[in-house]
Design an enzyme around this catalytic site. Structure first.
Site, PDB file in Angstrom:
ATOM      1  N   ASP A 167       0.851  -1.187   0.000  1.00  0.00           N
ATOM      2  CA  ASP A 167       0.000   0.000   0.000  1.00  0.00           C
ATOM      3  C   ASP A 167       0.889   1.240   0.000  1.00  0.00           C
ATOM      4  O   ASP A 167       2.094   1.162   0.251  1.00  0.00           O
ATOM      5  CB  ASP A 167      -0.879   0.025   1.251  1.00  0.00           C
ATOM      6  CG  ASP A 167      -1.981  -1.024   1.197  1.00  0.00           C
ATOM      7  OD1 ASP A 167      -2.336  -1.440   0.085  1.00  0.00           O
ATOM      8  OD2 ASP A 167      -2.473  -1.410   2.269  1.00  0.00           O
ATOM      9  N   ASP A 214      -9.006  -6.261   2.833  1.00  0.00           N
ATOM     10  CA  ASP A 214      -7.669  -6.758   2.500  1.00  0.00           C
ATOM     11  C   ASP A 214      -7.435  -8.170   3.027  1.00  0.00           C
ATOM     12  O   ASP A 214      -6.451  -8.814   2.660  1.00  0.00           O
ATOM     13  CB  ASP A 214      -6.586  -5.834   3.094  1.00  0.00           C
ATOM     14  CG  ASP A 214      -6.529  -4.498   2.376  1.00  0.00           C
ATOM     15  OD1 ASP A 214      -6.835  -4.468   1.170  1.00  0.00           O
ATOM     16  OD2 ASP A 214      -6.173  -3.502   3.016  1.00  0.00           O
ATOM     17  N   ASP A 248      -4.372  -3.083   5.340  1.00  0.00           N
ATOM     18  CA  ASP A 248      -4.831  -2.636   6.650  1.00  0.00           C
ATOM     19  C   ASP A 248      -6.342  -2.612   6.779  1.00  0.00           C
ATOM     20  O   ASP A 248      -6.872  -2.398   7.854  1.00  0.00           O
ATOM     21  CB  ASP A 248      -4.268  -1.242   6.974  1.00  0.00           C
ATOM     22  CG  ASP A 248      -4.619  -0.215   5.899  1.00  0.00           C
ATOM     23  OD1 ASP A 248      -5.427  -0.541   5.000  1.00  0.00           O
ATOM     24  OD2 ASP A 248      -4.088   0.904   5.960  1.00  0.00           O
TER      25      ASP A 248
END
Length: 810
Positions: free
Chosen positions: A259, A546, A542
């Protein structure tokens, strides 16, 4: 610990030795099994306790309402009667009855096995361990801790065994391969002894001795120690390994899918630019403080204040003053909007009468407030999510593109005054024909060490791909700032990804690729497609959605600070500092851990050559040359002098650049070359030279009959001393595959120094304590034998350095 394959082999060997009339040998073998088993058990228990303590570091908090005030408390402090706030991404910390809900969807698979999230209404019960997928609500606590439904299920499954890990399967394969080799060589020596007329009993004892000599009794405890030490080192660098076998996978990682927000950047959002159709403003402020310098263009102040107020009303995150500093409470982006409203003077609280929470599919959030007798809909989200339900001008599009190109995360805010006959129950249905009142540009500064970490990834041969939900221009700008991408930035959009998994893998395999506007489902596809092309994938995440991608990846990496409980539960590694550089450090530790296992194997196989050599010489000479080392002496070498340095090598700290883990994880050509091509033969030559030098010191010459009694015992003691001294040098030589021992420094691994010191004391004891020496059939060697044995230290270190020089030059 006492029933793995090697242990079973040794139990059988000890029993057979006793049956064959050699109780000393059988007892010695049993001691080897017990010592190794106790050590491995103690180390594993220590690792498990350490993991339990480390898990306590993982933030698990709950927001409760007490005395009319919102408080964030540790989950273990929630009590019956507490009113708990539930938001998307939370793990429910207790059994709760719902008092108020807003589009609340709950994943109850932990309790029910039902994989699809379900909508829940007021009055329903939500159990501890369930996950809030979307929406929000409030509920009253009915049961906590061991009285929850989850705890009762846990009691039923506490004794169930976990499935075997890939690491365990690989170790079993390695153990069996070594065992077959040891038994095969033992059988050869049994046949040789019988053919030379030594009888079945003596041949059998020879076979047992050779087999035991070749078995690496310390392999499993050393691997356990190496993995545990690696996990503890990772924890010190803020990487919590939730399973010991994940250390291995980390070392094998070839691709990181990361990310952007919070991992590559600091996740300390700040609104630095605001735009409205009537003018704009620039904001210069640090962190989340409510004061900052705001520069408005002419006539834009009122519009900017309205924009900040509406954006704040359509946000749940707030700034809070804690421990002397202003910090984010809730989503950092929404806290930055709250800070902007304070800085502009638009931080008025309004009563919300309708609410549609943010979710990853809609990419927007909506609220309804009452103003001046009318209901007003406020919608906040990504410009692409606001555009289909709004009237957006070319000026708005241009301003959004300019913000994104400069690396800002852009949010659009739209409003609409509702008519009196429009119901406010289904807020999402009211999202249409909005007027965009402005744009917010948020800056999330890159982490200070992220550029160096990405460069280190490339040195390690690990590719990096950025997966983000941001605008392509924003993602490209950040990628350029942190050195992820070069001038020719390879930026893809989620909607443009090919349907074919092979084509997808070829696109994202390119190091430095950026995939923007990505859905969580597409992250899962990317992980699976990369794995199908042979990559070992580390995936960061997070959010609630996910979870599937984290579970599918070889190593799921969750954020310990900003991540959700769902993500942490699905992950193998939790970053307590949410820093990308910590992933790289964990990969280095993983590689170092497996380098330590290979160090142990090199060390053990080298010593095996020396231990096997006396039997080979005896067999080749047709039994004319007596054994330089007996079976009991070899067992003493394995358990008395060999084990501690081997374990110390499992704690070696990383130095240099550990190569990628490819092919066989434990055995490779380099291990075999060093053990059987250089170090092992050197030890064997020194050992037999010390043996014959000691015999020569007593007057023996080649062609003479070999003496017996004290002369032969002293010569055997010289061979024993030579092997131990060579072991000591070999331990230091095995610390690195490329650097000579003296360049590393002999005192940089203090555990190894201590282990060698104990080994030296054991050598003196085995040779000088007469009852022990008599049982082993050895005595203190003469001066000539001792000198040759001492020469083994420079001989091993010198041959090791020469081999390293040849390989490095080539």
């Amino acid at each position: 610990q006492f029933t793995h394959f090697f242990a079973l082999m040794l139990w059988v060997a000890g029993a057979l030795a006793i049956v064959a009339g050699m109780p000393q040998l059988g007892i010695a073998i049993f001691i080897v099994v017990v010592v190794n088993g106790v050590f491995a058990w103690a180390q594993q228990a220590r690792a498990e306790h350490a993991a339990e303590r480390l898990r306590e570091l993982m933030p698990r908090r709950a927001t409760v309402s007490r005395d009319g005030n919102l408080q964030e408390v540790d989950a273990s402090h929630v009590v019956v009667g507490d009113v708990v706030r539930l938001t998307a991404g939370d793990r429910v910390v207790a059994d709760i009855q719902l008092l108020e809900v807003s589009a609340l969807h709950v994943d109850s698979s932990t309790l029910t096995g039902e994989s699809m999230p379900e909508a829940v209404d007021v009055g329903a019960a939500v159990g501890a361990g369930c996950h809030i997928v979307s929406g929000g609500g409030w509920g009253v606590t009915e049961a906590t801790e061991t009285r929850t439904r989850l705890a009762k299920i846990a009691e039923l499954t506490a004794d169930s065994k976990r499935p075997r890990t890939p690491l365990s399967n690989e170790l079993d394969h390695t153990v069996r391969r070594i065992a077959v080799m040891a038994i095969g060589i033992g059988a050869v020596f049994f046949a040789t002894a019988v053919a030379l007329g030594h009888g079945y009993s003596n041949g059998f004892l020879f076979a047992i001795g050779v087999t035991v000599a070749l078995v690496p009794e310390g392999l499993l405890p050393t691997i356990t120690l190496a993995l545990a030490v690696g996990a503890q080192r990772m924890a010190k660098r803020h990487a919590l390994v939730r399973r010991l076998d994940a250390v291995e996978t980390l070392g094998a990682t070839t691709m990181i899918c990361t990310d952007k927000t919070g991992t590559l950047t600091q996740n300390r959002m700040a609104v630095v630019e605001a735009w409205t159709p009537t003018g704009s403003a620039r904001i210069a402020g640090e962190g989340y403080t409510p004061e900052a310098a705001v520069s408005y263009t002419s006539g834009a102040r009122e519009a900017i204040v309205d924009l900040a107020r509406d954006a704040r009303t359509c946000s749940e995150g707030r700034i809070t003053f804690r421990d002397g500093v202003w910090t984010a409470f809730g989503d950092p982006m929404e806290a930055a909007i709250d800070a902007l409203a304070h800085r502009c003077g638009g931080a008025d609280d309004e009563t919300i009468i309708g609410h549609a929470p943010f979710d990853s599919e809609r990419r927007r959030m909506s609220v309804i407030v009452s103003r001046h007798g009318h209901n007003v809909l406020i919608v906040k989200g990504a410009p692409e999510a606001i555009a289909p339900i709004s009237r957006i001008s070319e000026a708005t599009d241009l301003a959004a593109e300019q913000m994104a190109t400069s690396g800002l995360r852009v949010l659009a805010v739209g409003t609409r005054q509702l008519t009196d006959d429009e119901p406010t129950l289904d807020v999402a249905a009211l999202e249409h024909t909005l007027e965009v009142i402005g744009l917010l540009g948020l800056h999330d500064p890159p982490r200070k060490n992220v550029t160096a970490a990405i460069s280190r990834c490339r040195q390690l041969g690990v590719g990096v791909v950025m997966l983000t939900g941001d605008h392509p221009s924003t993602a490209a700008a950040i990628a350029h700032q942190i050195g992820l991408s070069t001038d020719s930035i390879h930026v893809l959009r989620g909607v443009d990804l090919p349907d074919d998994d092979d084509d997808l893998a070829r696109l994202v395999t390119v190091d430095g690729t950026v995939v923007s506007r990505l859905d969580p489902e597409q992250k899962l596809r990317i992980a699976i497609s990369l794995q199908a092309h042979g990559h070992v994938v580390a995936m960061t995440g997070d959010g609630v959605n996910d979870g599937p991608a984290l579970q599918a990846a070889d190593v799921g990496v969750a954020m310990g600070g900003s991540g959700t409980d769902v993500a942490r539960a699905a992950a193998d590694l939790v970053l307590l500092d949410d820093d990308f550089a910590t992933i790289v450090a964990a990969i280095e530790e993983g590689r170092s851990t497996y380098a330590n296992v290979r160090r142990f194997l090199t060390y053990h196989l080298t010593d095996n050559v020396a231990e096997l050599t006396p039997f080979v010489v005896w067999a080749v000479s047709g039994g004319q040359i007596p054994l330089a080392l007996g079976v009991l002496q070899i067992l003493c070498l394995d358990i008395g002098t060999d084990l501690l340095p081997a374990l110390a090598l499992g704690t070696e700290k990383p130095h240099g650049s550990a190569p990628p883990i490819t092919g066989s994880r434990l055995f490779d050509r380099l291990v075999l070359r060093r053990a059987f091509g250089w170090l092992g033969p050197t030890e064997a030559v020194v050992e037999m030279s010390a043996f014959f030098a000691s015999l020569a010191a007593t007057g023996w010459r080649p062609g003479d009959a070999f003496p017996g009694g004290h002369a032969l015992a002293a010569a055997s003691g010289a061979a024993f001393m030579a092997v131990v001294l060579c072991q000591m040098a070999n331990a230091f030589a095995c610390r690195s595959t490329v650097t000579p021992a003296w360049r590393l420094g002999f005192f940089t691994n203090r555990i190894l120094v201590a282990a060698v010191a104990v080994e030296l004391l054991a050598l003196v004891g085995f040779l000088m304590i007469e009852p022990v020496a008599d049982v082993l059939g050895q005595a203190w060697p003469p001066l000539a034998g001792s000198v040759v044995a001492l020469l083994g230290i420079p001989a091993v270190l010198g041959m090791d350095a020469f081999d390293k020089h040849l390989r490095c030059r080539r």
